[in-house]
Design a protein around this motif. Structure first.
Motif, PDB file in Angstrom:
ATOM      1  N   GLY A 167       0.478  -0.815  -1.280  1.00 34.41           N
ATOM      2  CA  GLY A 167      -0.060   0.349  -1.839  1.00 34.41           C
ATOM      3  C   GLY A 167       0.746   0.823  -3.116  1.00 34.41           C
ATOM      4  O   GLY A 167       1.274   0.393  -3.563  1.00 34.41           O
ATOM      5  N   VAL A 168       0.424   2.083  -3.440  1.00 30.69           N
ATOM      6  CA  VAL A 168       0.860   2.579  -4.641  1.00 30.69           C
ATOM      7  C   VAL A 168       1.322   4.038  -4.448  1.00 30.69           C
ATOM      8  O   VAL A 168       1.214   4.719  -3.345  1.00 30.69           O
ATOM      9  CB  VAL A 168       0.155   2.816  -5.967  1.00 30.69           C
ATOM     10  CG1 VAL A 168      -0.166   1.244  -6.593  1.00 30.69           C
ATOM     11  CG2 VAL A 168      -1.254   3.693  -5.639  1.00 30.69           C
ATOM     12  N   GLN A 169       2.452   4.551  -5.097  1.00 30.79           N
ATOM     13  CA  GLN A 169       2.888   5.848  -4.888  1.00 30.79           C
ATOM     14  C   GLN A 169       2.705   6.569  -6.293  1.00 30.79           C
ATOM     15  O   GLN A 169       3.160   6.289  -7.288  1.00 30.79           O
ATOM     16  CB  GLN A 169       4.434   5.772  -4.538  1.00 30.79           C
ATOM     17  CG  GLN A 169       5.198   7.001  -4.070  1.00 30.79           C
ATOM     18  CD  GLN A 169       6.544   6.674  -3.621  1.00 30.79           C
ATOM     19  OE1 GLN A 169       6.884   6.068  -2.384  1.00 30.79           O
ATOM     20  NE2 GLN A 169       7.355   6.721  -4.270  1.00 30.79           N
ATOM     21  N   ILE A 170       2.116   7.816  -6.204  1.00 34.78           N
ATOM     22  CA  ILE A 170       1.767   8.445  -7.460  1.00 34.78           C
ATOM     23  C   ILE A 170       2.683   9.690  -7.389  1.00 34.78           C
ATOM     24  O   ILE A 170       2.830  10.380  -6.678  1.00 34.78           O
ATOM     25  CB  ILE A 170       0.278   8.813  -7.350  1.00 34.78           C
ATOM     26  CG1 ILE A 170      -0.599   7.606  -7.247  1.00 34.78           C
ATOM     27  CG2 ILE A 170      -0.249   9.680  -8.693  1.00 34.78           C
ATOM     28  CD1 ILE A 170      -2.194   7.887  -7.313  1.00 34.78           C
ATOM     29  N   LYS A 171       3.370   9.457  -8.559  1.00 34.11           N
ATOM     30  CA  LYS A 171       4.478  10.669  -8.580  1.00 34.11           C
ATOM     31  C   LYS A 171       3.747  11.840  -9.554  1.00 34.11           C
ATOM     32  O   LYS A 171       3.153  11.566 -10.886  1.00 34.11           O
ATOM     33  CB  LYS A 171       5.603  10.197  -9.471  1.00 34.11           C
ATOM     34  CG  LYS A 171       6.566  11.132  -9.924  1.00 34.11           C
ATOM     35  CD  LYS A 171       7.440  11.553  -8.724  1.00 34.11           C
ATOM     36  CE  LYS A 171       8.671  12.331  -9.135  1.00 34.11           C
ATOM     37  NZ  LYS A 171       8.242  13.960  -9.603  1.00 34.11           N
ATOM     38  N   PHE A 208      -5.610   0.738  -9.944  1.00 37.22           N
ATOM     39  CA  PHE A 208      -5.300   2.015 -10.450  1.00 37.22           C
ATOM     40  C   PHE A 208      -5.697   2.240 -12.179  1.00 37.22           C
ATOM     41  O   PHE A 208      -6.186   2.990 -12.597  1.00 37.22           O
ATOM     42  CB  PHE A 208      -3.814   2.586 -10.425  1.00 37.22           C
ATOM     43  CG  PHE A 208      -3.355   3.713 -11.001  1.00 37.22           C
ATOM     44  CD1 PHE A 208      -3.819   4.841 -10.438  1.00 37.22           C
ATOM     45  CD2 PHE A 208      -3.080   3.762 -12.216  1.00 37.22           C
ATOM     46  CE1 PHE A 208      -3.425   6.099 -11.228  1.00 37.22           C
ATOM     47  CE2 PHE A 208      -2.564   4.751 -13.016  1.00 37.22           C
ATOM     48  CZ  PHE A 208      -2.828   6.104 -12.461  1.00 37.22           C
ATOM     49  N   MET A 209      -5.169   0.808 -12.731  1.00 35.48           N
ATOM     50  CA  MET A 209      -5.554   0.897 -14.319  1.00 35.48           C
ATOM     51  C   MET A 209      -6.898   0.783 -14.527  1.00 35.48           C
ATOM     52  O   MET A 209      -7.354   1.418 -15.599  1.00 35.48           O
ATOM     53  CB  MET A 209      -4.675  -0.226 -14.834  1.00 35.48           C
ATOM     54  CG  MET A 209      -3.002  -0.310 -14.867  1.00 35.48           C
ATOM     55  SD  MET A 209      -2.589   1.368 -16.088  1.00 35.48           S
ATOM     56  CE  MET A 209      -2.726   0.520 -17.454  1.00 35.48           C
ATOM     57  N   PHE A 236      -2.498   6.117 -19.959  1.00 37.20           N
ATOM     58  CA  PHE A 236      -1.502   5.486 -19.270  1.00 37.20           C
ATOM     59  C   PHE A 236      -1.036   3.852 -19.825  1.00 37.20           C
ATOM     60  O   PHE A 236      -2.099   3.285 -20.453  1.00 37.20           O
ATOM     61  CB  PHE A 236      -2.025   5.118 -17.890  1.00 37.20           C
ATOM     62  CG  PHE A 236      -2.368   6.340 -17.098  1.00 37.20           C
ATOM     63  CD1 PHE A 236      -1.180   6.935 -16.310  1.00 37.20           C
ATOM     64  CD2 PHE A 236      -3.508   7.005 -17.244  1.00 37.20           C
ATOM     65  CE1 PHE A 236      -1.450   8.203 -15.471  1.00 37.20           C
ATOM     66  CE2 PHE A 236      -3.498   8.392 -16.670  1.00 37.20           C
ATOM     67  CZ  PHE A 236      -2.634   8.874 -15.752  1.00 37.20           C
ATOM     68  N   ILE A 237       0.010   3.557 -19.611  1.00 37.36           N
ATOM     69  CA  ILE A 237       0.500   2.023 -20.079  1.00 37.36           C
ATOM     70  C   ILE A 237       1.363   1.409 -18.831  1.00 37.36           C
ATOM     71  O   ILE A 237       2.249   2.205 -18.199  1.00 37.36           O
ATOM     72  CB  ILE A 237       1.582   2.331 -21.374  1.00 37.36           C
ATOM     73  CG1 ILE A 237       1.644   1.058 -22.090  1.00 37.36           C
ATOM     74  CG2 ILE A 237       2.436   3.121 -21.306  1.00 37.36           C
ATOM     75  CD1 ILE A 237       2.162   0.932 -23.187  1.00 37.36           C
TER      76      ILE A 237
END
Length: 110
Positions: A32-36, A52-53, A61-62
């Motif tokens: 998964g991912v962690q969104i800060k 996500f991208m 976002f880059i």
């Protein structure tokens, strides 16, 4: 009034709406991912950096590393020599070797 951009992520069967402006950076974690965010960190299982991208506006976002995507608005400084991006909250994100030129291009454009 510009409409606030947001993404919807699913966690524990619940769909959460996350404002893109609030996202500082996204980090890939196991499965998964962690969104800060500005105030908290949200772990989203089964979402990849690639997915996500696709959900977000690439003008904001880059991807700077195979594990990280940053929000351009929240960047404090770019250190291409040491390959480190410092975020507004003091957090640091690494620039991957493969993404170094992409980051340089972005800096030169602005």
């Amino acid at each position: 009034v510009a409409e606030e951009k947001f993404i919807i992520v699913k966690k524990d069967g619940i769909n959460y709406k996350i404002k893109c402006d609030a996202i500082q950076y996204v980090q890939a974690i196991t499965r998964g991912v962690q969104i800060k965010l500005s105030k908290e960190t949200v772990k989203v299982p089964y979402l990849t950096i690639k997915e996500f991208m696709k959900k977000v506006d690439t003008d904001e976002f880059i991807q700077c590393h195979r594990m990280y995507v940053i929000n351009k608005k929240h960047v404090q400084s770019f250190d291409v020599v040491n390959r480190i991006i410092t975020m507004e909250d003091g957090g640091q994100v690494e620039i991957g070797v493969t993404y170094k030129d992409k980051i340089k291009d972005f800096i030169n454009e602005n």
